[in-house]
Design a protein around this motif. Structure first.
Motif, PDB file in Angstrom:
ATOM      1  N   VAL A  49       6.694  -8.267   5.721  1.00 43.00           N
ATOM      2  CA  VAL A  49       5.933  -8.832   4.613  1.00 43.00           C
ATOM      3  C   VAL A  49       5.752  -7.796   3.515  1.00 43.00           C
ATOM      4  N   LEU A  50       5.472  -6.543   3.905  1.00 37.36           N
ATOM      5  CA  LEU A  50       5.154  -5.498   2.939  1.00 37.36           C
ATOM      6  C   LEU A  50       6.361  -5.002   2.151  1.00 37.36           C
ATOM      7  N   LEU A  51       7.483  -4.731   2.836  1.00 39.88           N
ATOM      8  CA  LEU A  51       8.623  -4.098   2.172  1.00 39.88           C
ATOM      9  C   LEU A  51       9.155  -4.873   0.972  1.00 39.88           C
ATOM     10  N   PRO A  52       9.311  -6.195   1.044  1.00 41.38           N
ATOM     11  CA  PRO A  52       9.785  -6.913  -0.138  1.00 41.38           C
ATOM     12  C   PRO A  52       8.817  -6.795  -1.321  1.00 41.38           C
ATOM     13  N   MET A  53       7.535  -6.554  -1.042  1.00 42.13           N
ATOM     14  CA  MET A  53       6.562  -6.393  -2.117  1.00 42.13           C
ATOM     15  C   MET A  53       6.689  -5.032  -2.794  1.00 42.13           C
ATOM     16  N   LEU A  54       7.182  -4.046  -2.026  1.00 40.39           N
ATOM     17  CA  LEU A  54       7.299  -2.688  -2.566  1.00 40.39           C
ATOM     18  C   LEU A  54       8.618  -2.434  -3.277  1.00 40.39           C
ATOM     19  N   ALA A  55       9.640  -3.197  -2.943  1.00 38.98           N
ATOM     20  CA  ALA A  55      10.960  -2.978  -3.556  1.00 38.98           C
ATOM     21  C   ALA A  55      11.755  -4.274  -3.532  1.00 38.98           C
ATOM     22  N   GLU A  56      12.700  -4.369  -4.441  1.00 37.09           N
ATOM     23  CA  GLU A  56      13.528  -5.569  -4.512  1.00 37.09           C
ATOM     24  C   GLU A  56      14.525  -5.624  -3.362  1.00 37.09           C
ATOM     25  N   VAL A  57      15.006  -4.462  -2.932  1.00 35.85           N
ATOM     26  CA  VAL A  57      15.992  -4.401  -1.854  1.00 35.85           C
ATOM     27  C   VAL A  57      15.336  -3.791  -0.626  1.00 35.85           C
ATOM     28  N   VAL A  58      15.436  -4.474   0.502  1.00 37.47           N
ATOM     29  CA  VAL A  58      14.860  -3.980   1.744  1.00 37.47           C
ATOM     30  C   VAL A  58      15.967  -3.329   2.573  1.00 37.47           C
ATOM     31  N   PRO A  59      15.946  -1.994   2.727  1.00 39.39           N
ATOM     32  CA  PRO A  59      16.998  -1.318   3.496  1.00 39.39           C
ATOM     33  C   PRO A  59      16.829  -1.559   4.989  1.00 39.39           C
ATOM     34  N   LEU A  76       3.902   8.467   0.496  1.00 38.15           N
ATOM     35  CA  LEU A  76       2.716   9.015   1.139  1.00 38.15           C
ATOM     36  C   LEU A  76       1.429   8.476   0.530  1.00 38.15           C
ATOM     37  N   LEU A  77       1.446   8.260  -0.782  1.00 39.48           N
ATOM     38  CA  LEU A  77       0.251   7.782  -1.454  1.00 39.48           C
ATOM     39  C   LEU A  77       0.533   6.447  -2.131  1.00 39.48           C
ATOM     40  N   ARG A  78      -0.207   5.420  -1.724  1.00 36.35           N
ATOM     41  CA  ARG A  78      -0.114   4.112  -2.363  1.00 36.35           C
ATOM     42  C   ARG A  78      -1.517   3.685  -2.739  1.00 36.35           C
ATOM     43  N   ASP A  79      -1.636   2.865  -3.765  1.00 31.82           N
ATOM     44  CA  ASP A  79      -2.975   2.499  -4.227  1.00 31.82           C
ATOM     45  C   ASP A  79      -3.679   1.511  -3.308  1.00 31.82           C
ATOM     46  N   GLY A  80      -2.956   0.939  -2.363  1.00 35.14           N
ATOM     47  CA  GLY A  80      -3.560   0.048  -1.391  1.00 35.14           C
ATOM     48  C   GLY A  80      -3.518  -1.419  -1.765  1.00 35.14           C
ATOM     49  N   GLY A  81      -3.267  -1.709  -3.034  1.00 31.51           N
ATOM     50  CA  GLY A  81      -3.259  -3.095  -3.485  1.00 31.51           C
ATOM     51  C   GLY A  81      -2.199  -3.939  -2.807  1.00 31.51           C
ATOM     52  N   THR A  82      -0.980  -3.430  -2.763  1.00 34.00           N
ATOM     53  CA  THR A  82       0.119  -4.175  -2.147  1.00 34.00           C
ATOM     54  C   THR A  82      -0.094  -4.306  -0.642  1.00 34.00           C
ATOM     55  N   ASP A  83      -0.558  -3.228  -0.020  1.00 38.88           N
ATOM     56  CA  ASP A  83      -0.815  -3.265   1.425  1.00 38.88           C
ATOM     57  C   ASP A  83      -1.899  -4.284   1.754  1.00 38.88           C
ATOM     58  N   ARG A  84      -2.894  -4.364   0.901  1.00 38.31           N
ATOM     59  CA  ARG A  84      -3.965  -5.333   1.134  1.00 38.31           C
ATOM     60  C   ARG A  84      -3.437  -6.764   1.070  1.00 38.31           C
ATOM     61  N   LEU A  85      -2.613  -7.041   0.079  1.00 42.47           N
ATOM     62  CA  LEU A  85      -2.019  -8.375  -0.054  1.00 42.47           C
ATOM     63  C   LEU A  85      -1.123  -8.699   1.137  1.00 42.47           C
ATOM     64  N   ALA A  86      -0.373  -7.701   1.602  1.00 34.93           N
ATOM     65  CA  ALA A  86       0.518  -7.916   2.746  1.00 34.93           C
ATOM     66  C   ALA A  86      -0.289  -8.218   4.006  1.00 34.93           C
ATOM     67  N   ASP A  87      -1.367  -7.468   4.236  1.00 34.96           N
ATOM     68  CA  ASP A  87      -2.200  -7.715   5.412  1.00 34.96           C
ATOM     69  C   ASP A  87      -2.821  -9.110   5.358  1.00 34.96           C
ATOM     70  N   LEU A  88      -3.279  -9.506   4.188  1.00 31.85           N
ATOM     71  CA  LEU A  88      -3.863 -10.837   4.043  1.00 31.85           C
ATOM     72  C   LEU A  88      -2.822 -11.924   4.316  1.00 31.85           C
ATOM     73  N   ALA A  89      -1.592 -11.676   3.871  1.00 30.76           N
ATOM     74  CA  ALA A  89      -0.519 -12.647   4.112  1.00 30.76           C
ATOM     75  C   ALA A  89      -0.236 -12.781   5.606  1.00 30.76           C
ATOM     76  N   ALA A 166      -6.407   0.741   1.147  1.00 34.08           N
ATOM     77  CA  ALA A 166      -6.511  -0.721   1.092  1.00 34.08           C
ATOM     78  C   ALA A 166      -7.846  -1.229   1.614  1.00 34.08           C
ATOM     79  N   TRP A 167      -8.329  -0.634   2.698  1.00 38.43           N
ATOM     80  CA  TRP A 167      -9.494  -1.196   3.380  1.00 38.43           C
ATOM     81  C   TRP A 167     -10.609  -0.194   3.680  1.00 38.43           C
ATOM     82  N   GLY A 168     -10.388   1.075   3.394  1.00 36.21           N
ATOM     83  CA  GLY A 168     -11.394   2.075   3.729  1.00 36.21           C
ATOM     84  C   GLY A 168     -11.462   2.372   5.211  1.00 36.21           C
TER      85      GLY A 168
END
Length: 280
Positions: A49-59, A76-89, A166-168
């Motif tokens: 779920v997460l990888l397609p949100m982070l990049a157009e091509v999933v290796p 190493l550092l992500r703002d957490g927004g995408t991860d939060r959406l992926a977890d909710l999905a 993403a969640w603290g």
């Protein structure tokens, strides 16, 4: 997934079992999830779920692992927004599970579940050295031991950083061990001496635990007695791999969906946790 009696179990007839498998990089999550999915559970992978949100091509998996050697700061550092959406999905996708679902998560999903839940939460573990050795073998020995260890360290750090952003939630906090129903760990320290036996031990105990959980969801007292006996025997056989198992899985005195949901009230802490005081 079937109960000890051999018949299909889907809880109350409308909601099937939910199994969540979690652990750090190369802990064995994908292998166990493959086995459980092969038994009839629908597979949901957090990374899918997460990888397609982070990049157009999933290796592919090998390419993704190699990528951790390219740029020390990559991922190493992500703002957490995408991860939060992926977890909710992921959480949304498992609310409807007539045939049962097995979820593969690096760490956040099991901690986001309500403490009062239907899931069987399995935590897999292995020493950093063992996990690095697994990565090296997966990459066909084309990386050094130091490079494999770097991949594991960077990927673990990225997972922990993303969950915190993403969640603290701090994945290194031992308090989270209270949330797991079953914790299985490779008993070796430097390298897995028998990978085949390790897979066999983990899958056997996990499968037996799933069968007991299914009995609770179906309130099947008759099947529960045999399932608990089978789990107890399996745990005894593979004791070196079992670091924690919740009491509800090994005591079928009261078999009901509500008793399974209440299981955290009967857990004892699987780890010594330092405390400054108590809270309520």
């Amino acid at each position: 997934m079937t109960a000890a009696s051999g018949g299909p179990v889907a809880g109350d007839g409308s909601v099937g079992p939910l199994v969540v498998v979690t652990g750090w990089t190369a802990a064995g999550k994908s292998t166990l999830v493959d086995v459980l999915a092969g038994a009839g559970l629908r597979r949901v992978a957090g990374s899918a779920v997460l990888l397609p949100m982070l990049a157009e091509v999933v290796p592919d998996k090998v390419t993704r692992l190699r990528s951790w050697l390219c740029d020390p700061a990559a991922g190493l550092l992500r703002d957490g927004g995408t991860d939060r959406l992926a977890d909710l999905a992921v959480l949304r996708s498992v609310t409807d599970r007539p045939g049962g679902v097995v979820v593969e998560s690096a760490g956040s999903v099991p901690l986001l579940l309500s403490p009062y839940n239907d899931a069987l939460v399995i935590r897999l573990a292995a020493s950093a050295a063992v996990r690095a050795d697994r990565v090296r073998r997966l990459l066909g020995g084309t990386v050094t031991r130091a490079e494999a260890a770097r991949i594991v360290q960077r990927k673990d750090a990225s997972t922990a950083s993303a969950c915190l952003a993403a969640w603290g939630l701090d994945l290194y906090d031992a308090t989270h061990q209270r949330r797991y129903d079953l914790m299985l760990c490779c008993p070796d320290e430097d390298a897995c001496t028998d990978p085949g036996q390790c897979v066999q031990a983990v899958t056997a105990v996990a499968d037996a635990a799933c069968r007991v959980c299914c009995c609770y969801l179906a309130a099947d007292n008759g099947a529960a007695t045999a399932a608990v006996a089978a789990l107890t025997a399996t745990v005894r056989q593979y004791q070196p791999w079992v670091t924690w198992i919740c009491p509800t899985l090994t005591n079928a005195a009261e078999v009901s969906r509500q008793r399974w949901r209440d299981r955290l009230a009967y857990h004892t802490a699987p780890a010594e946790l330092p405390r400054m005081g108590a809270s309520c």
